[in-house]
Scaffold this motif. Structure first.
Motif, PDB file in Angstrom:
ATOM      1  N   LEU A 250       0.846  -1.185   0.000  1.00  0.00           N
ATOM      2  CA  LEU A 250       0.000   0.000   0.000  1.00  0.00           C
ATOM      3  C   LEU A 250       0.882   1.236   0.000  1.00  0.00           C
ATOM      4  CD1 LEU A 250      -2.800   1.306   0.191  1.00  0.00           C
ATOM      5  CD2 LEU A 250      -2.619   1.106   2.700  1.00  0.00           C
ATOM      6  N   GLY A 251       0.738   2.037  -1.030  1.00  0.00           N
ATOM      7  CA  GLY A 251       1.552   3.227  -1.150  1.00  0.00           C
ATOM      8  C   GLY A 251       0.860   4.442  -0.567  1.00  0.00           C
ATOM      9  N   ILE A 252       1.604   5.279   0.171  1.00  0.00           N
ATOM     10  CA  ILE A 252       1.097   6.505   0.766  1.00  0.00           C
ATOM     11  C   ILE A 252       2.004   7.637   0.340  1.00  0.00           C
ATOM     12  CG2 ILE A 252       0.548   7.716   2.901  1.00  0.00           C
ATOM     13  CD1 ILE A 252       0.103   5.047   4.214  1.00  0.00           C
ATOM     14  N   ALA A 253       1.434   8.728  -0.115  1.00  0.00           N
ATOM     15  CA  ALA A 253       2.227   9.869  -0.558  1.00  0.00           C
ATOM     16  C   ALA A 253       3.035  10.430   0.593  1.00  0.00           C
ATOM     17  CB  ALA A 253       1.334  10.952  -1.148  1.00  0.00           C
ATOM     18  N   LYS A 263     -10.939   3.116   6.033  1.00  0.00           N
ATOM     19  CA  LYS A 263     -11.001   1.774   5.469  1.00  0.00           C
ATOM     20  C   LYS A 263     -11.490   1.837   4.040  1.00  0.00           C
ATOM     21  CE  LYS A 263     -12.605  -2.873   6.446  1.00  0.00           C
ATOM     22  NZ  LYS A 263     -13.418  -3.726   7.339  1.00  0.00           N
ATOM     23  N   GLN A 264     -10.642   1.337   3.138  1.00  0.00           N
ATOM     24  CA  GLN A 264     -10.883   1.488   1.703  1.00  0.00           C
ATOM     25  C   GLN A 264     -11.212   0.131   1.097  1.00  0.00           C
ATOM     26  OE1 GLN A 264     -10.725   4.518   0.376  1.00  0.00           O
ATOM     27  NE2 GLN A 264     -11.123   4.018  -1.768  1.00  0.00           N
ATOM     28  N   GLU A 268      -6.466   1.634  -6.643  1.00  0.00           N
ATOM     29  CA  GLU A 268      -5.945   1.729  -8.002  1.00  0.00           C
ATOM     30  C   GLU A 268      -4.501   1.239  -8.018  1.00  0.00           C
ATOM     31  OE1 GLU A 268      -5.355   5.599  -9.581  1.00  0.00           O
ATOM     32  OE2 GLU A 268      -5.178   6.520  -7.577  1.00  0.00           O
ATOM     33  N   VAL A 269      -4.078   0.708  -9.155  1.00  0.00           N
ATOM     34  CA  VAL A 269      -2.730   0.160  -9.329  1.00  0.00           C
ATOM     35  C   VAL A 269      -1.830   1.259  -9.857  1.00  0.00           C
ATOM     36  CG1 VAL A 269      -1.325  -1.581 -10.455  1.00  0.00           C
ATOM     37  CG2 VAL A 269      -3.653  -2.137  -9.724  1.00  0.00           C
ATOM     38  N   CYS A 270      -0.726   1.459  -9.181  1.00  0.00           N
ATOM     39  CA  CYS A 270       0.228   2.497  -9.565  1.00  0.00           C
ATOM     40  C   CYS A 270       1.554   1.854  -9.929  1.00  0.00           C
ATOM     41  CB  CYS A 270       0.427   3.491  -8.424  1.00  0.00           C
ATOM     42  SG  CYS A 270      -1.094   4.263  -7.845  1.00  0.00           S
ATOM     43  N   VAL A 271       2.295   2.533 -10.774  1.00  0.00           N
ATOM     44  CA  VAL A 271       3.606   2.054 -11.232  1.00  0.00           C
ATOM     45  C   VAL A 271       4.628   3.143 -10.943  1.00  0.00           C
ATOM     46  CG1 VAL A 271       4.971   1.196 -13.159  1.00  0.00           C
ATOM     47  CG2 VAL A 271       2.527   0.659 -13.027  1.00  0.00           C
ATOM     48  N   PRO A 281      -5.094   3.971  -2.468  1.00  0.00           N
ATOM     49  CA  PRO A 281      -6.549   4.152  -2.306  1.00  0.00           C
ATOM     50  C   PRO A 281      -7.120   4.960  -3.456  1.00  0.00           C
ATOM     51  CG  PRO A 281      -5.410   4.558  -0.244  1.00  0.00           C
ATOM     52  CD  PRO A 281      -4.345   4.443  -1.277  1.00  0.00           C
ATOM     53  N   ALA A 282      -8.233   4.504  -3.983  1.00  0.00           N
ATOM     54  CA  ALA A 282      -8.881   5.166  -5.115  1.00  0.00           C
ATOM     55  C   ALA A 282      -9.692   6.354  -4.608  1.00  0.00           C
ATOM     56  CB  ALA A 282      -9.764   4.180  -5.867  1.00  0.00           C
ATOM     57  N   GLU A 283      -9.506   7.490  -5.251  1.00  0.00           N
ATOM     58  CA  GLU A 283     -10.238   8.703  -4.935  1.00  0.00           C
ATOM     59  C   GLU A 283     -10.880   9.237  -6.210  1.00  0.00           C
ATOM     60  OE1 GLU A 283     -10.753   9.761  -1.970  1.00  0.00           O
ATOM     61  OE2 GLU A 283      -9.295   8.537  -0.843  1.00  0.00           O
ATOM     62  N   SER A 284     -11.415  10.431  -6.116  1.00  0.00           N
ATOM     63  CA  SER A 284     -12.005  11.048  -7.299  1.00  0.00           C
ATOM     64  C   SER A 284     -10.959  11.364  -8.338  1.00  0.00           C
ATOM     65  CB  SER A 284     -12.757  12.326  -6.894  1.00  0.00           C
ATOM     66  OG  SER A 284     -11.848  13.226  -6.261  1.00  0.00           O
ATOM     67  N   VAL A 285      -9.765  11.606  -7.869  1.00  0.00           N
ATOM     68  CA  VAL A 285      -8.625  11.797  -8.767  1.00  0.00           C
ATOM     69  C   VAL A 285      -7.574  10.761  -8.418  1.00  0.00           C
ATOM     70  CG1 VAL A 285      -9.074  14.262  -9.133  1.00  0.00           C
ATOM     71  CG2 VAL A 285      -7.631  13.525  -7.233  1.00  0.00           C
ATOM     72  N   SER A 286      -6.599  10.601  -9.314  1.00  0.00           N
ATOM     73  CA  SER A 286      -5.567   9.598  -9.082  1.00  0.00           C
ATOM     74  C   SER A 286      -4.712   9.980  -7.885  1.00  0.00           C
ATOM     75  CB  SER A 286      -4.687   9.456 -10.325  1.00  0.00           C
ATOM     76  OG  SER A 286      -3.654   8.532 -10.073  1.00  0.00           O
ATOM     77  N   THR A 287      -4.432   8.965  -7.067  1.00  0.00           N
ATOM     78  CA  THR A 287      -3.575   9.163  -5.895  1.00  0.00           C
ATOM     79  C   THR A 287      -2.177   8.614  -6.108  1.00  0.00           C
ATOM     80  OG1 THR A 287      -4.391   7.088  -4.965  1.00  0.00           O
ATOM     81  CG2 THR A 287      -5.551   9.111  -4.333  1.00  0.00           C
ATOM     82  N   CYS A 288      -1.882   8.182  -7.327  1.00  0.00           N
ATOM     83  CA  CYS A 288      -0.526   7.675  -7.619  1.00  0.00           C
ATOM     84  C   CYS A 288       0.437   8.845  -7.655  1.00  0.00           C
ATOM     85  CB  CYS A 288      -0.522   6.938  -8.951  1.00  0.00           C
ATOM     86  SG  CYS A 288      -1.557   5.449  -8.969  1.00  0.00           S
ATOM     87  N   GLN A 289       1.507   8.770  -6.919  1.00  0.00           N
ATOM     88  CA  GLN A 289       2.508   9.816  -6.868  1.00  0.00           C
ATOM     89  C   GLN A 289       3.893   9.187  -6.981  1.00  0.00           C
ATOM     90  OE1 GLN A 289       2.042  12.379  -3.500  1.00  0.00           O
ATOM     91  NE2 GLN A 289      -0.185  12.635  -3.785  1.00  0.00           N
TER      92      GLN A 289
END
Length: 298
Positions: A250-253, A263-264, A268-271, A281-289
């Motif tokens: 689980l990635g956290i910015a 609790k999610q 979403e899958v991030c690279v 965690p999936a939000e209204s916008v991408s949380t991949c950083q």
């Protein structure tokens, strides 16, 4: 002198000369004669004993015009019945058994078959001993009974198996110390196929691709450290009804490292730029950083 006196004088002289000659006996007498008879008797007895032994040997060995006992002399060679024992080397061009029996070669130590050329040099040797079977030759071949199709061959450079299927029934499978080159590896029917390297790396390479398929089961790839799928010129295609990537970190910015996510249920899958995959965690916008904690420590 008168004629009568001359005749009388001649007769008296002749009688006197005859009486003076020595008389020698002719023949063997005494101990010489007894020795001669004794030698003749011994010679006669020896001849009788020799003749009796000759007749006994012929009777026991069963000599005949065709051979000796179980050994028969034919126009095509020797025909031997029963068990035979050879104390010295046997030189023959061919050994055959009867059509309704097997050929058995037995020895208390080992059985060695040698092949030599016209110069007497050893060109091939087969030794069957208590510890194993050893063959010394330039090329070893095993052919089928019908048609003489080559099944197995071995020389100093390579070992070739021409059978349609090579089966290993041992519980531990087959162990190869070096690389293996084959167009197909397939398990037996209703059996699992397992490729394993307990202490080293398992590598599968092919110039035109590697295909791994399980038609009626699951495909499992596990590794203690890294699992690398690499394609130098093409692409890696995962084609299935569902693709599951379990236990992704689980990635956290970094900016929101101190914030706790609720609790999610959807992620979403991030690279990462390094290629590492993680979930966020999936939000209204991408949380991949790119500055995720997963990417920073990858």
């Amino acid at each position: 002198i008168t004629q009568e006196q001359f005749i009388l004088a001649s007769q008296s002289l002749h009688l006197q000369r005859a009486s003076c000659e020595a008389v020698y006996p002719v023949g063997l007498y005494g101990w010489r004669k007894r020795c001669l008879y004794f030698f003749l008797l011994v010679l006669f007895v020896t001849m009788i004993v020799n003749l009796a032994l000759t007749v006994w040997i012929i009777r026991v060995m069963n000599f005949s015009m065709d051979g000796m006992g179980n050994l028969q002399l034919n126009h095509d060679g020797l025909h031997l019945e029963g068990v035979s024992e050879f104390q010295m080397p046997l030189y023959v061009s061919e050994i055959q058994s009867r059509r309704d029996s097997v050929l058995v070669l037995g020895s208390e130590r080992n059985v060695t078959l040698n092949a030599r050329n016209h110069q007497g040099q050893l060109t091939g040797q087969l030794t069957v001993g208590p510890e194993g079977v050893e063959a010394q030759c330039q090329r070893l071949e095993v052919r089928s009974r019908n048609g003489g199709r080559l099944l197995f061959s071995a020389n100093e450079q390579e070992v070739t198996m021409s059978t349609e299927r090579f089966t290993v029934t041992g519980s531990e499978g087959a162990i190869f110390g070096r690389s293996v080159e084959t167009p197909l590896i397939r398990a037996a029917t209703f059996e699992d196929l397992r490729l394993e390297s307990p202490t080293r790396t398992l590598s599968m390479e092919a110039p035109r691709g590697v295909e791994v398929s399980a038609a009626a089961g699951t495909l499992k790839i596990s590794s203690r450290k890294d699992l690398q799928l690499e394609s130098t010129e093409g692409e890696i295609l995962l084609d299935a009804d569902s693709i599951r990537l379990e236990n992704l970190p689980l990635g956290i910015a970094a900016a929101s490292a101190g914030k706790a996510f609720r609790k999610q249920a959807v992620y979403e899958v991030c690279v990462c730029p390094s290629g590492k995959i993680y979930r966020s965690p999936a939000e209204s916008v991408s949380t991949c950083q790119a500055m995720s904690s997963i990417c920073l420590w990858s």
